[in-house]
Design a protein around this motif. Structure first.
Motif, PDB file in Angstrom:
ATOM      1  N   LEU A  84     116.596  14.182  56.605  1.00 18.08           N
ATOM      2  CA  LEU A  84     117.257  13.368  57.634  1.00 18.08           C
ATOM      3  C   LEU A  84     117.042  11.879  57.424  1.00 18.08           C
ATOM      4  CD1 LEU A  84     116.744  15.173  61.062  1.00 18.08           C
ATOM      5  CD2 LEU A  84     118.901  14.420  60.096  1.00 18.08           C
ATOM      6  N   GLN A  90     108.232  23.005  55.940  1.00 15.35           N
ATOM      7  CA  GLN A  90     109.611  23.044  56.440  1.00 15.35           C
ATOM      8  C   GLN A  90     109.950  21.822  57.322  1.00 15.35           C
ATOM      9  OE1 GLN A  90     112.021  25.059  55.608  1.00 15.35           O
ATOM     10  NE2 GLN A  90     113.515  24.307  57.092  1.00 15.35           N
ATOM     11  N   ARG A 132     123.222  19.426  52.810  1.00  7.74           N
ATOM     12  CA  ARG A 132     123.666  19.868  54.133  1.00  7.74           C
ATOM     13  C   ARG A 132     123.778  18.677  55.089  1.00  7.74           C
ATOM     14  NH1 ARG A 132     119.905  24.282  56.708  1.00  7.74           N
ATOM     15  NH2 ARG A 132     119.830  25.099  54.603  1.00  7.74           N
ATOM     16  N   LEU A 149     112.717  18.846  56.488  1.00  8.62           N
ATOM     17  CA  LEU A 149     113.827  18.466  57.374  1.00  8.62           C
ATOM     18  C   LEU A 149     113.806  16.963  57.641  1.00  8.62           C
ATOM     19  CD1 LEU A 149     113.760  21.394  59.959  1.00  8.62           C
ATOM     20  CD2 LEU A 149     115.699  20.782  58.509  1.00  8.62           C
ATOM     21  N   ARG A 203     120.046  16.475  65.562  1.00  5.08           N
ATOM     22  CA  ARG A 203     120.508  16.569  64.164  1.00  5.08           C
ATOM     23  C   ARG A 203     119.582  17.455  63.340  1.00  5.08           C
ATOM     24  NH1 ARG A 203     124.007  12.274  61.308  1.00  5.08           N
ATOM     25  NH2 ARG A 203     123.566  13.884  59.783  1.00  5.08           N
ATOM     26  N   LYS A 204     118.300  17.369  63.639  1.00  5.10           N
ATOM     27  CA  LYS A 204     117.342  18.201  62.908  1.00  5.10           C
ATOM     28  C   LYS A 204     117.611  19.684  63.194  1.00  5.10           C
ATOM     29  CE  LYS A 204     112.812  17.472  63.525  1.00  5.10           C
ATOM     30  NZ  LYS A 204     111.535  16.807  63.390  1.00  5.10           N
ATOM     31  N   MET A 223     122.656  25.000  60.307  1.00  5.95           N
ATOM     32  CA  MET A 223     123.933  24.958  59.570  1.00  5.95           C
ATOM     33  C   MET A 223     123.735  25.298  58.097  1.00  5.95           C
ATOM     34  SD  MET A 223     126.604  24.286  61.425  1.00  5.95           S
ATOM     35  CE  MET A 223     127.813  23.549  60.368  1.00  5.95           C
ATOM     36  N   LEU A 235     124.263  14.040  71.885  1.00  4.81           N
ATOM     37  CA  LEU A 235     125.032  14.164  70.644  1.00  4.81           C
ATOM     38  C   LEU A 235     126.527  13.993  70.909  1.00  4.81           C
ATOM     39  CD1 LEU A 235     124.870  14.840  67.588  1.00  4.81           C
ATOM     40  CD2 LEU A 235     125.314  17.201  68.205  1.00  4.81           C
ATOM     41  N   ILE A 267     126.663  23.185  68.218  1.00  5.44           N
ATOM     42  CA  ILE A 267     126.456  22.090  69.191  1.00  5.44           C
ATOM     43  C   ILE A 267     126.380  22.671  70.600  1.00  5.44           C
ATOM     44  CG2 ILE A 267     127.528  20.050  70.259  1.00  5.44           C
ATOM     45  CD1 ILE A 267     128.619  19.301  67.488  1.00  5.44           C
ATOM     46  N   LEU A 298     118.874  20.790  51.685  1.00  5.18           N
ATOM     47  CA  LEU A 298     118.895  20.144  53.008  1.00  5.18           C
ATOM     48  C   LEU A 298     119.594  18.790  52.955  1.00  5.18           C
ATOM     49  CD1 LEU A 298     115.327  20.965  54.406  1.00  5.18           C
ATOM     50  CD2 LEU A 298     117.507  21.731  55.336  1.00  5.18           C
ATOM     51  N   LEU A 354     120.458  20.984  64.095  1.00 11.16           N
ATOM     52  CA  LEU A 354     121.725  21.354  63.451  1.00 11.16           C
ATOM     53  C   LEU A 354     121.533  21.552  61.948  1.00 11.16           C
ATOM     54  CD1 LEU A 354     124.344  19.040  65.218  1.00 11.16           C
ATOM     55  CD2 LEU A 354     124.056  21.506  65.480  1.00 11.16           C
ATOM     56  N   LEU A 355     120.736  20.668  61.376  1.00  6.92           N
ATOM     57  CA  LEU A 355     120.466  20.773  59.934  1.00  6.92           C
ATOM     58  C   LEU A 355     119.791  22.099  59.609  1.00  6.92           C
ATOM     59  CD1 LEU A 355     120.779  18.974  57.437  1.00  6.92           C
ATOM     60  CD2 LEU A 355     118.478  18.121  57.823  1.00  6.92           C
ATOM     61  N   GLU A 356     118.962  22.529  60.522  1.00  6.91           N
ATOM     62  CA  GLU A 356     118.232  23.770  60.304  1.00  6.91           C
ATOM     63  C   GLU A 356     119.153  24.992  60.400  1.00  6.91           C
ATOM     64  OE1 GLU A 356     114.814  23.789  62.787  1.00  6.91           O
ATOM     65  OE2 GLU A 356     113.758  25.286  61.577  1.00  6.91           O
ATOM     66  N   LEU A 413     126.938  17.384  57.093  1.00  7.81           N
ATOM     67  CA  LEU A 413     126.878  17.166  58.546  1.00  7.81           C
ATOM     68  C   LEU A 413     127.392  15.767  58.905  1.00  7.81           C
ATOM     69  CD1 LEU A 413     125.845  19.076  60.752  1.00  7.81           C
ATOM     70  CD2 LEU A 413     123.671  17.866  60.702  1.00  7.81           C
ATOM     71  N   HIS A 445     118.066  12.372  67.030  1.00 10.31           N
ATOM     72  CA  HIS A 445     117.352  12.782  65.818  1.00 10.31           C
ATOM     73  C   HIS A 445     116.965  14.268  65.915  1.00 10.31           C
ATOM     74  CE1 HIS A 445     114.875  12.142  62.246  1.00 10.31           C
ATOM     75  NE2 HIS A 445     113.927  12.856  62.840  1.00 10.31           N
TER      76      HIS A 445
END
Lengths: 167, 179
Positions: free
Chosen positions: A17, A9, A45, A13, B171-172, B178, B139, B128, A42, B174-176, A49, B168
């Motif tokens: 990114l 996981q 997403r 990520l 964002r990680k 969202m 951020l 956020i 991801l 948020l990515l998780e 974002l 970074h």
């Protein structure tokens, strides 16, 4: 994603990114369809974002008259600051005036006290020395003796007290 | 800050004329200063109040600001702190979510996409808000236009490398969340 795939996981990520995939993850992705799908999800997403984040603050602009408002407030603040020394000097001047007026008033009052007419002063002196004619009637025997109290060793009858040696 | 603005500030300091150049300074900095406040507070009215207060402080304390070139970083820092102070005051009274919900809706495109994007945007704002404060600050400031990692670091008192690393991580996270 399988439970066994949970360890990937973090790397998934990171890959989504940064866009870079580590070799061991690449090998895993070849054999795991779920993780591949997860990475695609991801990445999608992450793209979303990228689109959304700039919108968080978008549309936020100061009003058209903002600059004028700040300048007006700054001008008002400046005027207040300029007015301050004037106020201080005004207060100091007023205080000095009060002191001067008080000093003049006290001086004038003292002069008034000293300027008592001579005839009034003589009349007051005469009044102080005046004795009523009936004062004589109030004189009692022995009053004079009582007025002049003898000291220790003195006699009421003005007789000299004999000491032990004289006896 | 533009070169003309810096020159105007220097001229002002030298001439002991407090008004000179201040208007140009506002013009050069107002958008960024306002957006910093907005990124923290989430609504225009409060952001404008705080931005105005920051400029007034800059105006009153400019004499103590020895280097006019640092005006930009200084006013960035001041407006960020003022915004944080105001936000803390609000948090004592009402939930922060309310402020985000009444925030102005950004310019959108059309119909269904517009509605979907709005929902996503609201969710993103909430996420956020849930970030740890250190990550959230980085951020929010990074989302302000004209603010690079160096500027954000100057406001928060951290190196630019730390800003990038926190960004970074944010964002990680948020990515998780969202999904």
């Amino acid at each position: 994603m399988k439970n066994a795939c949970e360890k990937w996981q973090h790397q998934l990520l990171e890959a989504a990114l940064t866009g870079a995939t580590a070799k061991d993850l690449e090998e895993h992705l070849r054999s795991c369809a779920k993780c591949s799908a997860e990475l695609d999800e991801l990445r999608a997403r992450n793209t979303r974002l990228d689109e959304l984040l700039p919108l968080v603050g978008q549309g936020a602009e100061p009003s058209a008259n903002f600059r004028a408002r700040v300048l007006a407030a700054a001008g008002a603040a400046n005027d207040r600051q300029r007015a301050r020394p004037w106020r201080v000097w005004t207060l100091a001047g007023a205080a000095a005036m009060v002191v001067v007026v008080l000093m003049i008033a006290v001086t004038l009052q003292r002069r008034t006290v000293r300027m008592i007419p001579g005839d009034e002063l003589a009349a007051a002196q005469k009044l102080a020395e005046w004795r009523a004619p009936s004062d004589g009637l109030l004189v009692t025997p022995g009053q004079e003796i009582l007025r002049t109290m003898p000291r220790l060793g003195e006699s009421y009858l003005n007789l000299t007290v004999k000491t032990d040696e004289e006896e | 800050m533009t070169g003309a603005c810096v020159s105007a500030l220097i001229a002002r300091a030298e001439a002991h004329n407090p008004e000179a150049g201040f208007g140009e300074c506002i013009a050069a900095n107002q958008r960024r200063v306002f957006q910093i406040a907005y990124s923290v507070l989430g609504n225009s009215a409060d952001a404008e109040d705080v931005a105005q207060e920051a400029f007034l402080r800059a105006y009153q304390k400019f004499a103590s600001l020895r280097e006019a070139e640092k005006f930009r970083a200084w006013v960035n820092r001041i407006v960020f702190r003022l915004a944080l102070n105001r936000l803390r005051g609000y948090r004592r009274r009402l939930a922060r979510d309310t402020a985000w919900h009444i925030a102005e809706t950004p310019v959108m495109v059309d119909g269904a996409k517009d509605a979907e994007q709005r929902v996503m945007l609201d969710r993103l704002r909430r996420e956020i808000e849930r970030l740890p404060e250190k990550l959230r600050n980085v951020l929010q400031l990074s989302l302000v236009e004209e603010m690079d990692a160096g500027d954000v670091g100057a406001v928060l008192g951290i190196p630019a490398g730390t800003v990038r690393s926190r960004l970074h991580t944010a964002r990680k996270l948020l990515l998780e969340v969202m999904k």
